[in-house]
Design an enzyme around this catalytic site. Structure first.
Site, PDB file in Angstrom:
ATOM      1  N   ASP A 108       1.088  -0.967  -0.141  1.00 59.80           N
ATOM      2  CA  ASP A 108      -0.009  -0.195  -0.046  1.00 59.80           C
ATOM      3  C   ASP A 108       0.827   1.215   0.016  1.00 59.80           C
ATOM      4  O   ASP A 108       1.799   1.383   0.787  1.00 59.80           O
ATOM      5  CB  ASP A 108      -0.895  -0.119   1.391  1.00 59.80           C
ATOM      6  CG  ASP A 108      -1.809   0.882   1.149  1.00 59.80           C
ATOM      7  OD1 ASP A 108      -3.278   0.909   0.466  1.00 59.80           O
ATOM      8  OD2 ASP A 108      -1.623   2.206   1.927  1.00 59.80           O
ATOM      9  N   ILE A 109       0.342   2.196  -0.855  1.00 54.07           N
ATOM     10  CA  ILE A 109       1.349   3.404  -1.095  1.00 54.07           C
ATOM     11  C   ILE A 109       1.076   4.293   0.487  1.00 54.07           C
ATOM     12  O   ILE A 109      -0.164   4.545   0.758  1.00 54.07           O
ATOM     13  CB  ILE A 109       0.825   4.135  -2.295  1.00 54.07           C
ATOM     14  CG1 ILE A 109       1.354   3.291  -3.518  1.00 54.07           C
ATOM     15  CG2 ILE A 109       1.567   5.514  -2.238  1.00 54.07           C
ATOM     16  CD1 ILE A 109       0.750   4.199  -4.654  1.00 54.07           C
ATOM     17  N   GLU A 126      -4.743   2.374  -4.234  1.00 55.81           N
ATOM     18  CA  GLU A 126      -3.309   2.216  -4.237  1.00 55.81           C
ATOM     19  C   GLU A 126      -2.799   1.038  -3.712  1.00 55.81           C
ATOM     20  O   GLU A 126      -1.710   0.934  -3.248  1.00 55.81           O
ATOM     21  CB  GLU A 126      -2.924   3.642  -3.269  1.00 55.81           C
ATOM     22  CG  GLU A 126      -3.190   3.541  -1.852  1.00 55.81           C
ATOM     23  CD  GLU A 126      -4.645   4.066  -1.631  1.00 55.81           C
ATOM     24  OE1 GLU A 126      -4.926   4.505  -0.367  1.00 55.81           O
ATOM     25  OE2 GLU A 126      -5.527   4.146  -2.404  1.00 55.81           O
TER      26      GLU A 126
END
Length: 329
Positions: A203-204, A246
């Protein structure tokens, strides 16, 4: 329309230069249960579902614009009752008395799946006959090659549809649907052959800030660049996919706990050291787990996701391994 054209054993549709229907034969109307007056002057896309409209936009329109014809486009036509009819479409643009028209011929493909099965069965029978009847080698080889050709044609027809259904449009990597198929296969391999595999959920960090500060177009570029990094990092036995938003996933085939953790930590480093245009710096948080005998498809993802949130709580830009986290708890 001439009587012969109206009742030929294939569908016929004529379009004007606005892709609106100006003529349709009785054969097509019988297939689809439409009344002729319902279709006249309607846009051709009335006959397609959303997914088939995408195929039409990506293949039919560009080919008509560039080459003035389309050959063997596989597409589903929607009848008045909502049911779809698989068809092969050939089309050509012609000018008649100063007006531009597009003539479309549609061949029904309802029996295509049964035909594939028949081809495979015939191939098996021929291979058995070949081993038993060497004197018939040349004749059997000829038939075999004809079957191979037909199989290749069927594969080509399906190739574009398969790519569309398995690919994330924004990043160009696999989508959630394809990831789920590969996860199912790896679980099966684990129970049947004992092949270990691991899962990373990526996950960003602070991605909302990227969108809020720089706008969604820049956010899309970041997603695409991260997808490319993951794709270049992945090995032959791995599957990288965009899970949603994301969040990305990486299935590590033939990979146990120690190697999975090392790969994940290396990803943290690569992403952090990458030059990100406009935004400057970017990091990711990763949850990592390795499939165990008591796991299921659902539980292995839950474990990786739980580990991901532990990475978020621990300051982000790091990897948490579910197995190590459970030992501490």
């Amino acid at each position: 329309m001439e009587h012969r054209l109206a009742n030929i054993p294939c569908g016929y549709i004529a379009l004007n230069d606005q892709f609106r229907i100006v003529e349709v034969n009785e054969t097509f109307l019988q297939w689809t249960s439409y009344a002729k007056q319902v279709l006249m002057n309607q846009h051709i896309e009335k006959l397609f579902t959303s997914s088939n409209k995408l195929i039409f936009h990506s293949y039919f329109y560009p080919n008509m614009l560039l080459y003035k014809h389309v050959d063997e486009l596989f597409i589903h036509v929607r009848g008045e009752d909502g049911k779809t009819i698989p068809c092969l479409v050939n089309a050509i643009e012609q000018e008649i008395e100063g007006e531009t028209y597009i003539d479309m011929v549609l061949m029904p493909m309802k029996k295509r799946i049964d035909y594939e099965k028949e081809v495979r069965k015939t191939k098996q029978l021929l291979e058995q006959a070949y081993s038993q009847k060497t004197v018939a080698y040349e004749h059997l080889q000829y038939i075999y090659e004809k079957i191979e050709l037909k199989q290749a044609q069927l594969v080509e027809i399906n190739k574009q549809l398969v790519e569309i259904s398995n690919t994330d449009n924004l990043t160009g990597i696999a989508n959630r649907r394809y990831f789920q198929e590969q996860l199912t296969q790896l679980v099966s391999n684990f129970h049947e052959q004992g092949q270990a595999f691991s899962l990373l959920v990526i996950d960003i960090d602070y991605f909302k800030q990227v969108n809020d500060t720089h706008g969604h177009p820049v956010g899309d570029l970041v997603l695409a660049q991260l997808g490319l990094i993951l794709k270049m990092t992945a090995r032959e036995q791995d599957t990288v996919a965009r899970f949603g938003g994301e969040e990305f996933v990486l299935l590590l085939g033939e990979t146990a706990e120690v190697d999975a953790l090392e790969i994940a930590q290396q990803l943290n480093k690569v992403v952090e050291e990458t030059i990100w245009p406009t935004i400057g710096r970017l990091t990711v948080s990763i949850g990592c787990t390795t499939y165990k005998a008591e796991d299921t498809e659902g539980s292995v993802f839950e474990h990786a996701d739980e580990a991901l949130y532990a990475s978020k709580r621990n300051g982000r830009n790091c990897t948490t391994q579910y197995e190590a986290m459970r030992k501490v708890q």
